[in-house]
Design an enzyme around this catalytic site. Sequence first.
Site, PDB file in Angstrom:
ATOM      1  N   SER A   1       0.829  -1.212   0.000  1.00 46.65           N
ATOM      2  CA  SER A   1       0.000   0.000   0.000  1.00 46.65           C
ATOM      3  C   SER A   1       0.854   1.249   0.000  1.00 46.65           C
ATOM      4  CB  SER A   1      -0.914   0.038   1.216  1.00 46.65           C
ATOM      5  OG  SER A   1      -1.656   1.245   1.215  1.00 46.65           O
TER       6      SER A   1
ATOM      7  N   HIS B   1      -7.436  -3.515   4.735  1.00 45.90           N
ATOM      8  CA  HIS B   1      -6.892  -2.146   4.699  1.00 45.90           C
ATOM      9  C   HIS B   1      -7.692  -1.304   3.703  1.00 45.90           C
ATOM     10  CE1 HIS B   1      -4.535   0.906   2.563  1.00 45.90           C
ATOM     11  NE2 HIS B   1      -3.937   1.158   3.707  1.00 45.90           N
TER      12      HIS B   1
ATOM     13  N   GLU C   1      -9.986   1.880   4.207  1.00 49.28           N
ATOM     14  CA  GLU C   1      -9.729   3.077   3.387  1.00 49.28           C
ATOM     15  C   GLU C   1     -11.051   3.612   2.806  1.00 49.28           C
ATOM     16  OE1 GLU C   1      -6.550   2.543   0.360  1.00 49.28           O
ATOM     17  OE2 GLU C   1      -8.010   3.155  -1.138  1.00 49.28           O
TER      18      GLU C   1
HETATM   19  C1  6PG Z   1      -3.217   1.452  -1.599  1.00 45.92           C
HETATM   20  C2  6PG Z   1      -4.495   1.674  -2.342  1.00 45.92           C
HETATM   21  C3  6PG Z   1      -4.430   1.060  -3.704  1.00 45.92           C
HETATM   22  C4  6PG Z   1      -5.464   1.568  -4.676  1.00 45.92           C
HETATM   23  C5  6PG Z   1      -6.850   1.508  -4.169  1.00 45.92           C
HETATM   24  C6  6PG Z   1      -7.837   2.273  -5.012  1.00 45.92           C
HETATM   25  O1  6PG Z   1      -3.322   0.852  -0.542  1.00 45.92           O
HETATM   26  O2  6PG Z   1      -2.174   1.883  -2.066  1.00 45.92           O
HETATM   27  O3  6PG Z   1      -5.530   1.098  -1.627  1.00 45.92           O
HETATM   28  O4  6PG Z   1      -4.448  -0.310  -3.563  1.00 45.92           O
HETATM   29  O5  6PG Z   1      -5.151   2.868  -5.053  1.00 45.92           O
HETATM   30  O6  6PG Z   1      -7.207   0.162  -4.162  1.00 45.92           O
HETATM   31  O7  6PG Z   1      -9.027   1.643  -4.878  1.00 45.92           O
HETATM   32  P1  6PG Z   1     -10.338   1.967  -5.663  1.00 45.92           P
HETATM   33  O8  6PG Z   1      -9.984   2.228  -7.093  1.00 45.92           O
HETATM   34  O9  6PG Z   1     -11.142   0.733  -5.501  1.00 45.92           O
HETATM   35  O10 6PG Z   1     -10.892   3.171  -4.985  1.00 45.92           O
END
Ligand code: 6PG
Length: 478
Positions: free
Chosen positions: A128, A186, A190
């Site tokens: 992430s 996570h 988020e």
């Molecule tokens: C991270 C983010 C990454 C991604 C999201 C966006 O932890 O770095 O979570 O994995 O940017 O999954 O998710 P959506 O496109 O589903 O909003």
Amino acid sequence: TSAHIGVTGLAVMGRNLARNFARNGYTVALHNRTVSRTRDLVRDFSDEGSFVAAESAEEFVAALERPRRLVIMVKAGGPTDAVIDEFAALLEPGDVIIDGGNAHYADTRRREKALRERGLHFVGAGISGGEEGALHGPSIMPGGSADAYESLRPMLESIAAKAPDGTPCTTHVGPDGAGHFVKMVHNGIEYADMQLIGEAYHLLRDVAGYSPARIAETFREWNTGRLDSYLIEITAEVLSHDDAATGEPFVDVVADQAEQKGTGRWTVQTALDLGVPVSGIAEAVFARSLSGHADLRSASTHLPGPAAAPLAPDDAERFAEKVEQALYASKITSYAQGWNMISSGSQEYGWDIDPGAVAAIWRAGCIIRAVFLDRIRAAFAARPDLPTLLADDRFAKEIGEAQGDWRSVVATAAGHGIPVPGFSAALASYDALRSPRLPASLTQGQRDFFGAHTYRRTDRPGTFHTLWGGDRSEVSAD
Ligand code: 6PG
């Protein structure tokens, strides 16, 4: 030269991860299906460290020191399977494949098992932090075997983000799919956080009557306190940005239809299967879907709502303080749900995940990084058997202090016709958990009435059924 590690799949995440390894002194073998990407990376960044460009899968594998460690950074799903198949055929027992994509943990479990049977290690690692994180230090959540983790540990620790106390934001989360499971949760958290922040914005805009710039200021102020987090910080940035073409606030020119790539949905689907309530995450996913239903929304704009004017300036300021309390209390509730889910997954799959360690590696690098995560780590450190975060004394005390304002904000939102599914679901969950009696007893009665589904009693053990269609006497159903 033989490379310490290889990265295949050099789109932005893969490229930045490869650069991160190289910047930390590792020699990195590079591979990409389209060779020009590999060449571009070497051309643009060879001054950052040592790269070995490979044009074929065979060359790539041959460039790696043994046991080979190769990171796959391709699209989750079919493309990941294809790349695993291609490389597994070229590897030897003891080699380690790391999947750094956003894979579904069930796929990771399947892949780990299949590769283990061939003598290969498979480490599904949640990563992430987006592009910047991949380059400067992500939070890394590796699953797979403990042995595989040990062989990767120095490298992962050196490229990972560092928490404020200097600890690297990576740990062996647990076997097989544990890393990707935790990354999925996570992302669910988020989604819930983003929804709660969105609701706070909506209330400040339409109930307090604040401008986007004023709301940005409010968020900046909140970001100096207990809500201090990356998501609040970027919210202020987005809200203070004006569109160049129109001069209008950016947030007013963007279509209000939220998209999603699917990890939030996976979290909720999995929670349903595990039977663990994550209403905050579910409301966040549904709020995104609702926003995207232009058809349903345009068919509903004429529906009556309350006639409530924005608050007077003095009341608005007090209201903004209440919104901060509501946001914080909802956040505690929603994180508690996330950790409950980690604990259910861990039990279901026998992963033995350390909940405090998960909080520790989310303190920096990842999207939900925040001061708050260190408080969660501390809560589990103080009481490793903590049944749920809400049971922690400090969180319970803070919610106790916030609950009056929290209720008032949810009531005001309803009075003004502002949807706050995140705030109200969190409050409902909190109140349900604290209720000594729930109407679930009535549900049981109804089920027994129409389907003889039986019930248990509060006063003695056993399973019972009432003869609803007869003389309504009770019989044992054991
Ligand atoms: C991270 C983010 C990454 C991604 C999201 C966006 O932890 O770095 O979570 O994995 O940017 O999954 O998710 P959506 O496109 O589903 O909003």
